[in-house]
Design a protein around this motif. Structure first.
Motif, short mmCIF file in Angstrom:
data_model
loop_
_atom_site.label_atom_id
_atom_site.label_comp_id
_atom_site.label_asym_id
_atom_site.label_seq_id
_atom_site.Cartn_x
_atom_site.Cartn_y
_atom_site.Cartn_z
N UNK A 319 23.94 28.83 43.91
CA UNK A 319 25.06 28.70 42.97
C UNK A 319 24.96 27.33 42.28
N UNK A 320 25.81 27.11 41.29
CA UNK A 320 25.74 25.90 40.47
C UNK A 320 25.80 24.62 41.32
N UNK A 321 26.70 24.63 42.33
CA UNK A 321 26.74 23.48 43.23
C UNK A 321 26.16 23.91 44.58
N UNK A 322 25.30 23.08 45.18
CA UNK A 322 24.71 23.44 46.47
C UNK A 322 25.81 23.74 47.49
N UNK A 323 25.68 24.85 48.21
CA UNK A 323 26.70 25.16 49.21
C UNK A 323 26.13 26.01 50.35
N UNK A 324 26.86 26.08 51.45
CA UNK A 324 26.46 26.87 52.61
C UNK A 324 26.42 28.35 52.26
N UNK A 325 25.40 29.06 52.67
CA UNK A 325 25.37 30.50 52.47
C UNK A 325 26.53 31.18 53.22
N UNK A 326 26.74 32.46 52.95
CA UNK A 326 27.89 33.19 53.47
C UNK A 326 27.66 33.64 54.93
N UNK A 327 27.66 32.66 55.83
CA UNK A 327 27.37 32.98 57.25
C UNK A 327 28.37 33.95 57.85
N UNK A 330 27.57 37.42 56.97
CA UNK A 330 26.32 37.81 57.63
C UNK A 330 26.56 38.14 59.10
N UNK A 331 27.33 37.27 59.76
CA UNK A 331 27.57 37.46 61.20
C UNK A 331 28.46 38.65 61.50
N UNK A 332 29.10 39.20 60.47
CA UNK A 332 29.93 40.40 60.67
C UNK A 332 29.08 41.67 60.72
N UNK A 333 27.78 41.56 60.38
CA UNK A 333 26.92 42.75 60.36
C UNK A 333 26.38 43.05 61.75
N UNK A 334 26.69 44.21 62.31
CA UNK A 334 26.10 44.52 63.62
C UNK A 334 24.58 44.67 63.48
N UNK A 335 23.85 44.10 64.39
CA UNK A 335 22.39 44.23 64.35
C UNK A 335 21.69 43.13 63.59
N UNK A 336 22.45 42.22 62.97
CA UNK A 336 21.82 41.08 62.28
C UNK A 336 21.93 39.85 63.18
N UNK A 364 16.70 52.08 59.09
CA UNK A 364 18.00 51.41 59.26
C UNK A 364 17.84 49.89 59.26
N UNK A 365 16.83 49.41 59.95
CA UNK A 365 16.58 47.96 60.00
C UNK A 365 16.23 47.44 58.61
N UNK A 366 15.50 48.25 57.83
CA UNK A 366 15.15 47.85 56.46
C UNK A 366 16.39 47.77 55.58
N UNK A 367 17.31 48.74 55.71
CA UNK A 367 18.53 48.68 54.88
C UNK A 367 19.38 47.48 55.28
N UNK A 368 19.42 47.21 56.57
CA UNK A 368 20.19 46.06 57.04
C UNK A 368 19.61 44.77 56.45
N UNK A 369 18.28 44.69 56.42
CA UNK A 369 17.62 43.50 55.86
C UNK A 369 17.95 43.36 54.37
N UNK A 370 18.04 44.48 53.66
CA UNK A 370 18.43 44.45 52.24
C UNK A 370 19.81 43.84 52.09
N UNK A 371 20.71 44.28 52.98
CA UNK A 371 22.09 43.78 52.96
C UNK A 371 22.12 42.26 53.24
N UNK A 372 21.31 41.85 54.20
CA UNK A 372 21.23 40.42 54.54
C UNK A 372 20.75 39.61 53.34
N UNK A 373 19.75 40.14 52.66
CA UNK A 373 19.23 39.44 51.47
C UNK A 373 20.29 39.35 50.38
N UNK A 374 21.08 40.41 50.22
CA UNK A 374 22.16 40.36 49.21
C UNK A 374 23.17 39.28 49.58
N UNK A 375 23.58 39.27 50.83
CA UNK A 375 24.59 38.30 51.27
C UNK A 375 24.08 36.87 51.10
N UNK A 376 22.81 36.66 51.43
CA UNK A 376 22.26 35.30 51.32
C UNK A 376 21.75 35.00 49.91
#
Ligand SMILES: Nc1ncnc2c1ncn2[C@@H]1O[C@H](COP(=O)(O)OP(=O)(O)OP(=O)(O)O)[C@@H](O)[C@H]1O
Ligand SMILES: [Mg+2]
Length: 379
Positions: A319-327, A330-336, A364-376
């Motif tokens: 983002x425009x100003x450096x900031x912490x990713x949406x941990x 991410x931590x709300x995802x079961x299996x991540x 399933x693991x691949x879709x979860x990884x896609x979701x993780x990439x979106x969040x981060x």
């Protein structure tokens, strides 16, 4: 076997040392890290730290005096320091093994001598060597023989003119020119060998790189059964030929015809093996601790499918100003499974952590990884 409570030493203070410390401590051992930076990822996790350079003879002697066995997490530890340690305590892997992995010329020689398949290459140590380079090596990749990592110290060259210029830019250090391999996939295999010669091999993982840095590891690799079995057999042959003791990773190219070519080896646990923490019976780091302690080797079987997403410092700057990713998200995802290495400052291309996505099925693991990439917000 070393009694729990014994001290294990680790040369190097990065994330591999941090995860080694966690695993060794889970087995009841205490960990002493030698690191030039007293507050790095491994030093934070260790029971104690010696802050010194890797070639500090006094510090190496102090480490050797305090531990019952020692390992390394950093490939470019001077082989002399490992030799100095070996005179004091069991040192795994040996200086001889590490020396080969540190120099692409010795590494290639070792592969060829032991009948391990490698792509076309030539050693370039001087301008004069360039004159005799055959056209079959173009397009190629010029790599410095020593000290490369994450694609650093490499240049793609299309012809002898570009090769000459690239070699000059490397300041004339010894190099290896490799013909560009039109690979179907990149895979790697982790393998462990104990001091008594026992071996174990993990499943084969598939690796995707972005900008020369590992981005994604997919397990099991989506390759043929024959190729899978051959890659594991090759890794086992390799550690035996090297008389290796410790955990080692072999990076391979899968060619369009389904053949394998060895790219390089890493004499330590590997970024592509982080999934073993959640997805295998025994992780690469626990195995490293077991080998140091002279304990029996653990089972390497895969217990679930896994996709590992590397988290580079770039995501702090999305983002425009450096900031912490949406941990939180991410931590709300079961299996991540989130791992952060405790590095104080995020910088582009710096490995800050990883997320291992696990599921009963790979899809399933691949879709979860896609979701993780979106969040981060990983592109
Ligand atoms: N001969 C080759 N043909 C095609 N691609 C190559 C070749 N050599 C390297 N690459 C690509 O560049 C990546 C990095 O190369 P290599 O593994 O040799 O470098 P490295 O700097 O030691 O990397 P790392 O330490 O991250 O494994 C490889 O994973 C592969 O994607
Ligand atoms: Mg590599």
């Amino acid at each position: 076997m070393l009694a729990p409570g014994s001290w294990l030493g680790c040369l190097g203070g990065g994330q591999l040392g941090r995860m080694f410390a966690h695993a060794a401590q889970a087995l009841g051992y205490r960990v002493l890290v030698l690191d030039p930076d007293g507050d790095g990822p491994a030093a934070q996790a260790a029971d104690d730290v010696i802050v010194a350079d890797y070639d500090d003879i006094g510090a190496i002697a102090a480490l050797g005096a305090r531990v019952s066995a020692v390992t390394t997490e950093f490939e470019n530890v001077p082989a002399q320091s490992l030799e100095q340690l070996a005179a004091l305590v069991p040192t795994r892997p040996s200086a001889a093994s590490v020396r080969i992995a540190q120099d692409r010329r010795l590494e290639k020689c070792f592969f060829v001598k032991n009948g391990l398949p490698v792509g076309e290459f030539a050693v370039i140590e001087s301008e004069a060597d360039i004159a005799s380079i055959g056209v079959h090596l173009f397009p190629g990749i010029l790599k410095t023989a020593a000290l490369g990592y994450d694609g650093k110290g490499q240049a793609r060259v299309a012809n002898p003119v570009e090769l000459r210029a690239a070699f000059a830019r490397m300041n004339g250090v010894p190099c290896v020119l490799e013909a560009l391999v039109a690979f179907e996939a990149e895979v790697s295999v982790l393998v462990a060998r104990a001091a008594n010669g026992d071996t174990r091999v993990w499943p084969v993982q598939e690796n995707q790189h972005v900008g020369g840095i590992l981005d994604l590891t997919i397990v099991p690799a989506r390759i043929s059964e024959t190729c899978f079995v051959e890659a594991q057999a090759l890794a086992l042959r390799l550690v035996t030929a090297l008389d290796y003791v410790g955990v080692l990773c072999v990076e391979l190219f899968v060619t369009p015809s389904g053949g394998l070519l060895v790219n390089e080896i890493a004499p330590r646990p590997h970024n592509s093996g982080h999934y073993t923490i959640e997805a295998c019976v025994t992780s690469q780091f626990e195995q490293q601790a077991r080998i140091l302690a002279n304990a029996p080797l653990g089972d390497c079987a895969l217990t679930q499918a896994a996709v590992m997403v590397n988290v580079l410092g770039d995501v702090w700057f999305e983002s425009a100003t450096p900031m912490q990713p949406a941990w939180r998200e991410l931590l709300a995802l079961p299996g991540a499974h989130l791992h952060l290495y405790g590095k104080a400052e995020a910088r582009p291309a710096r490995k800050m952590g990883h997320v291992t996505c696990t599921a009963p099925e790979l899809e399933e693991a691949l879709s979860l990884a896609e979701r993780v990439k979106q969040i981060l917000r990983i592109a």
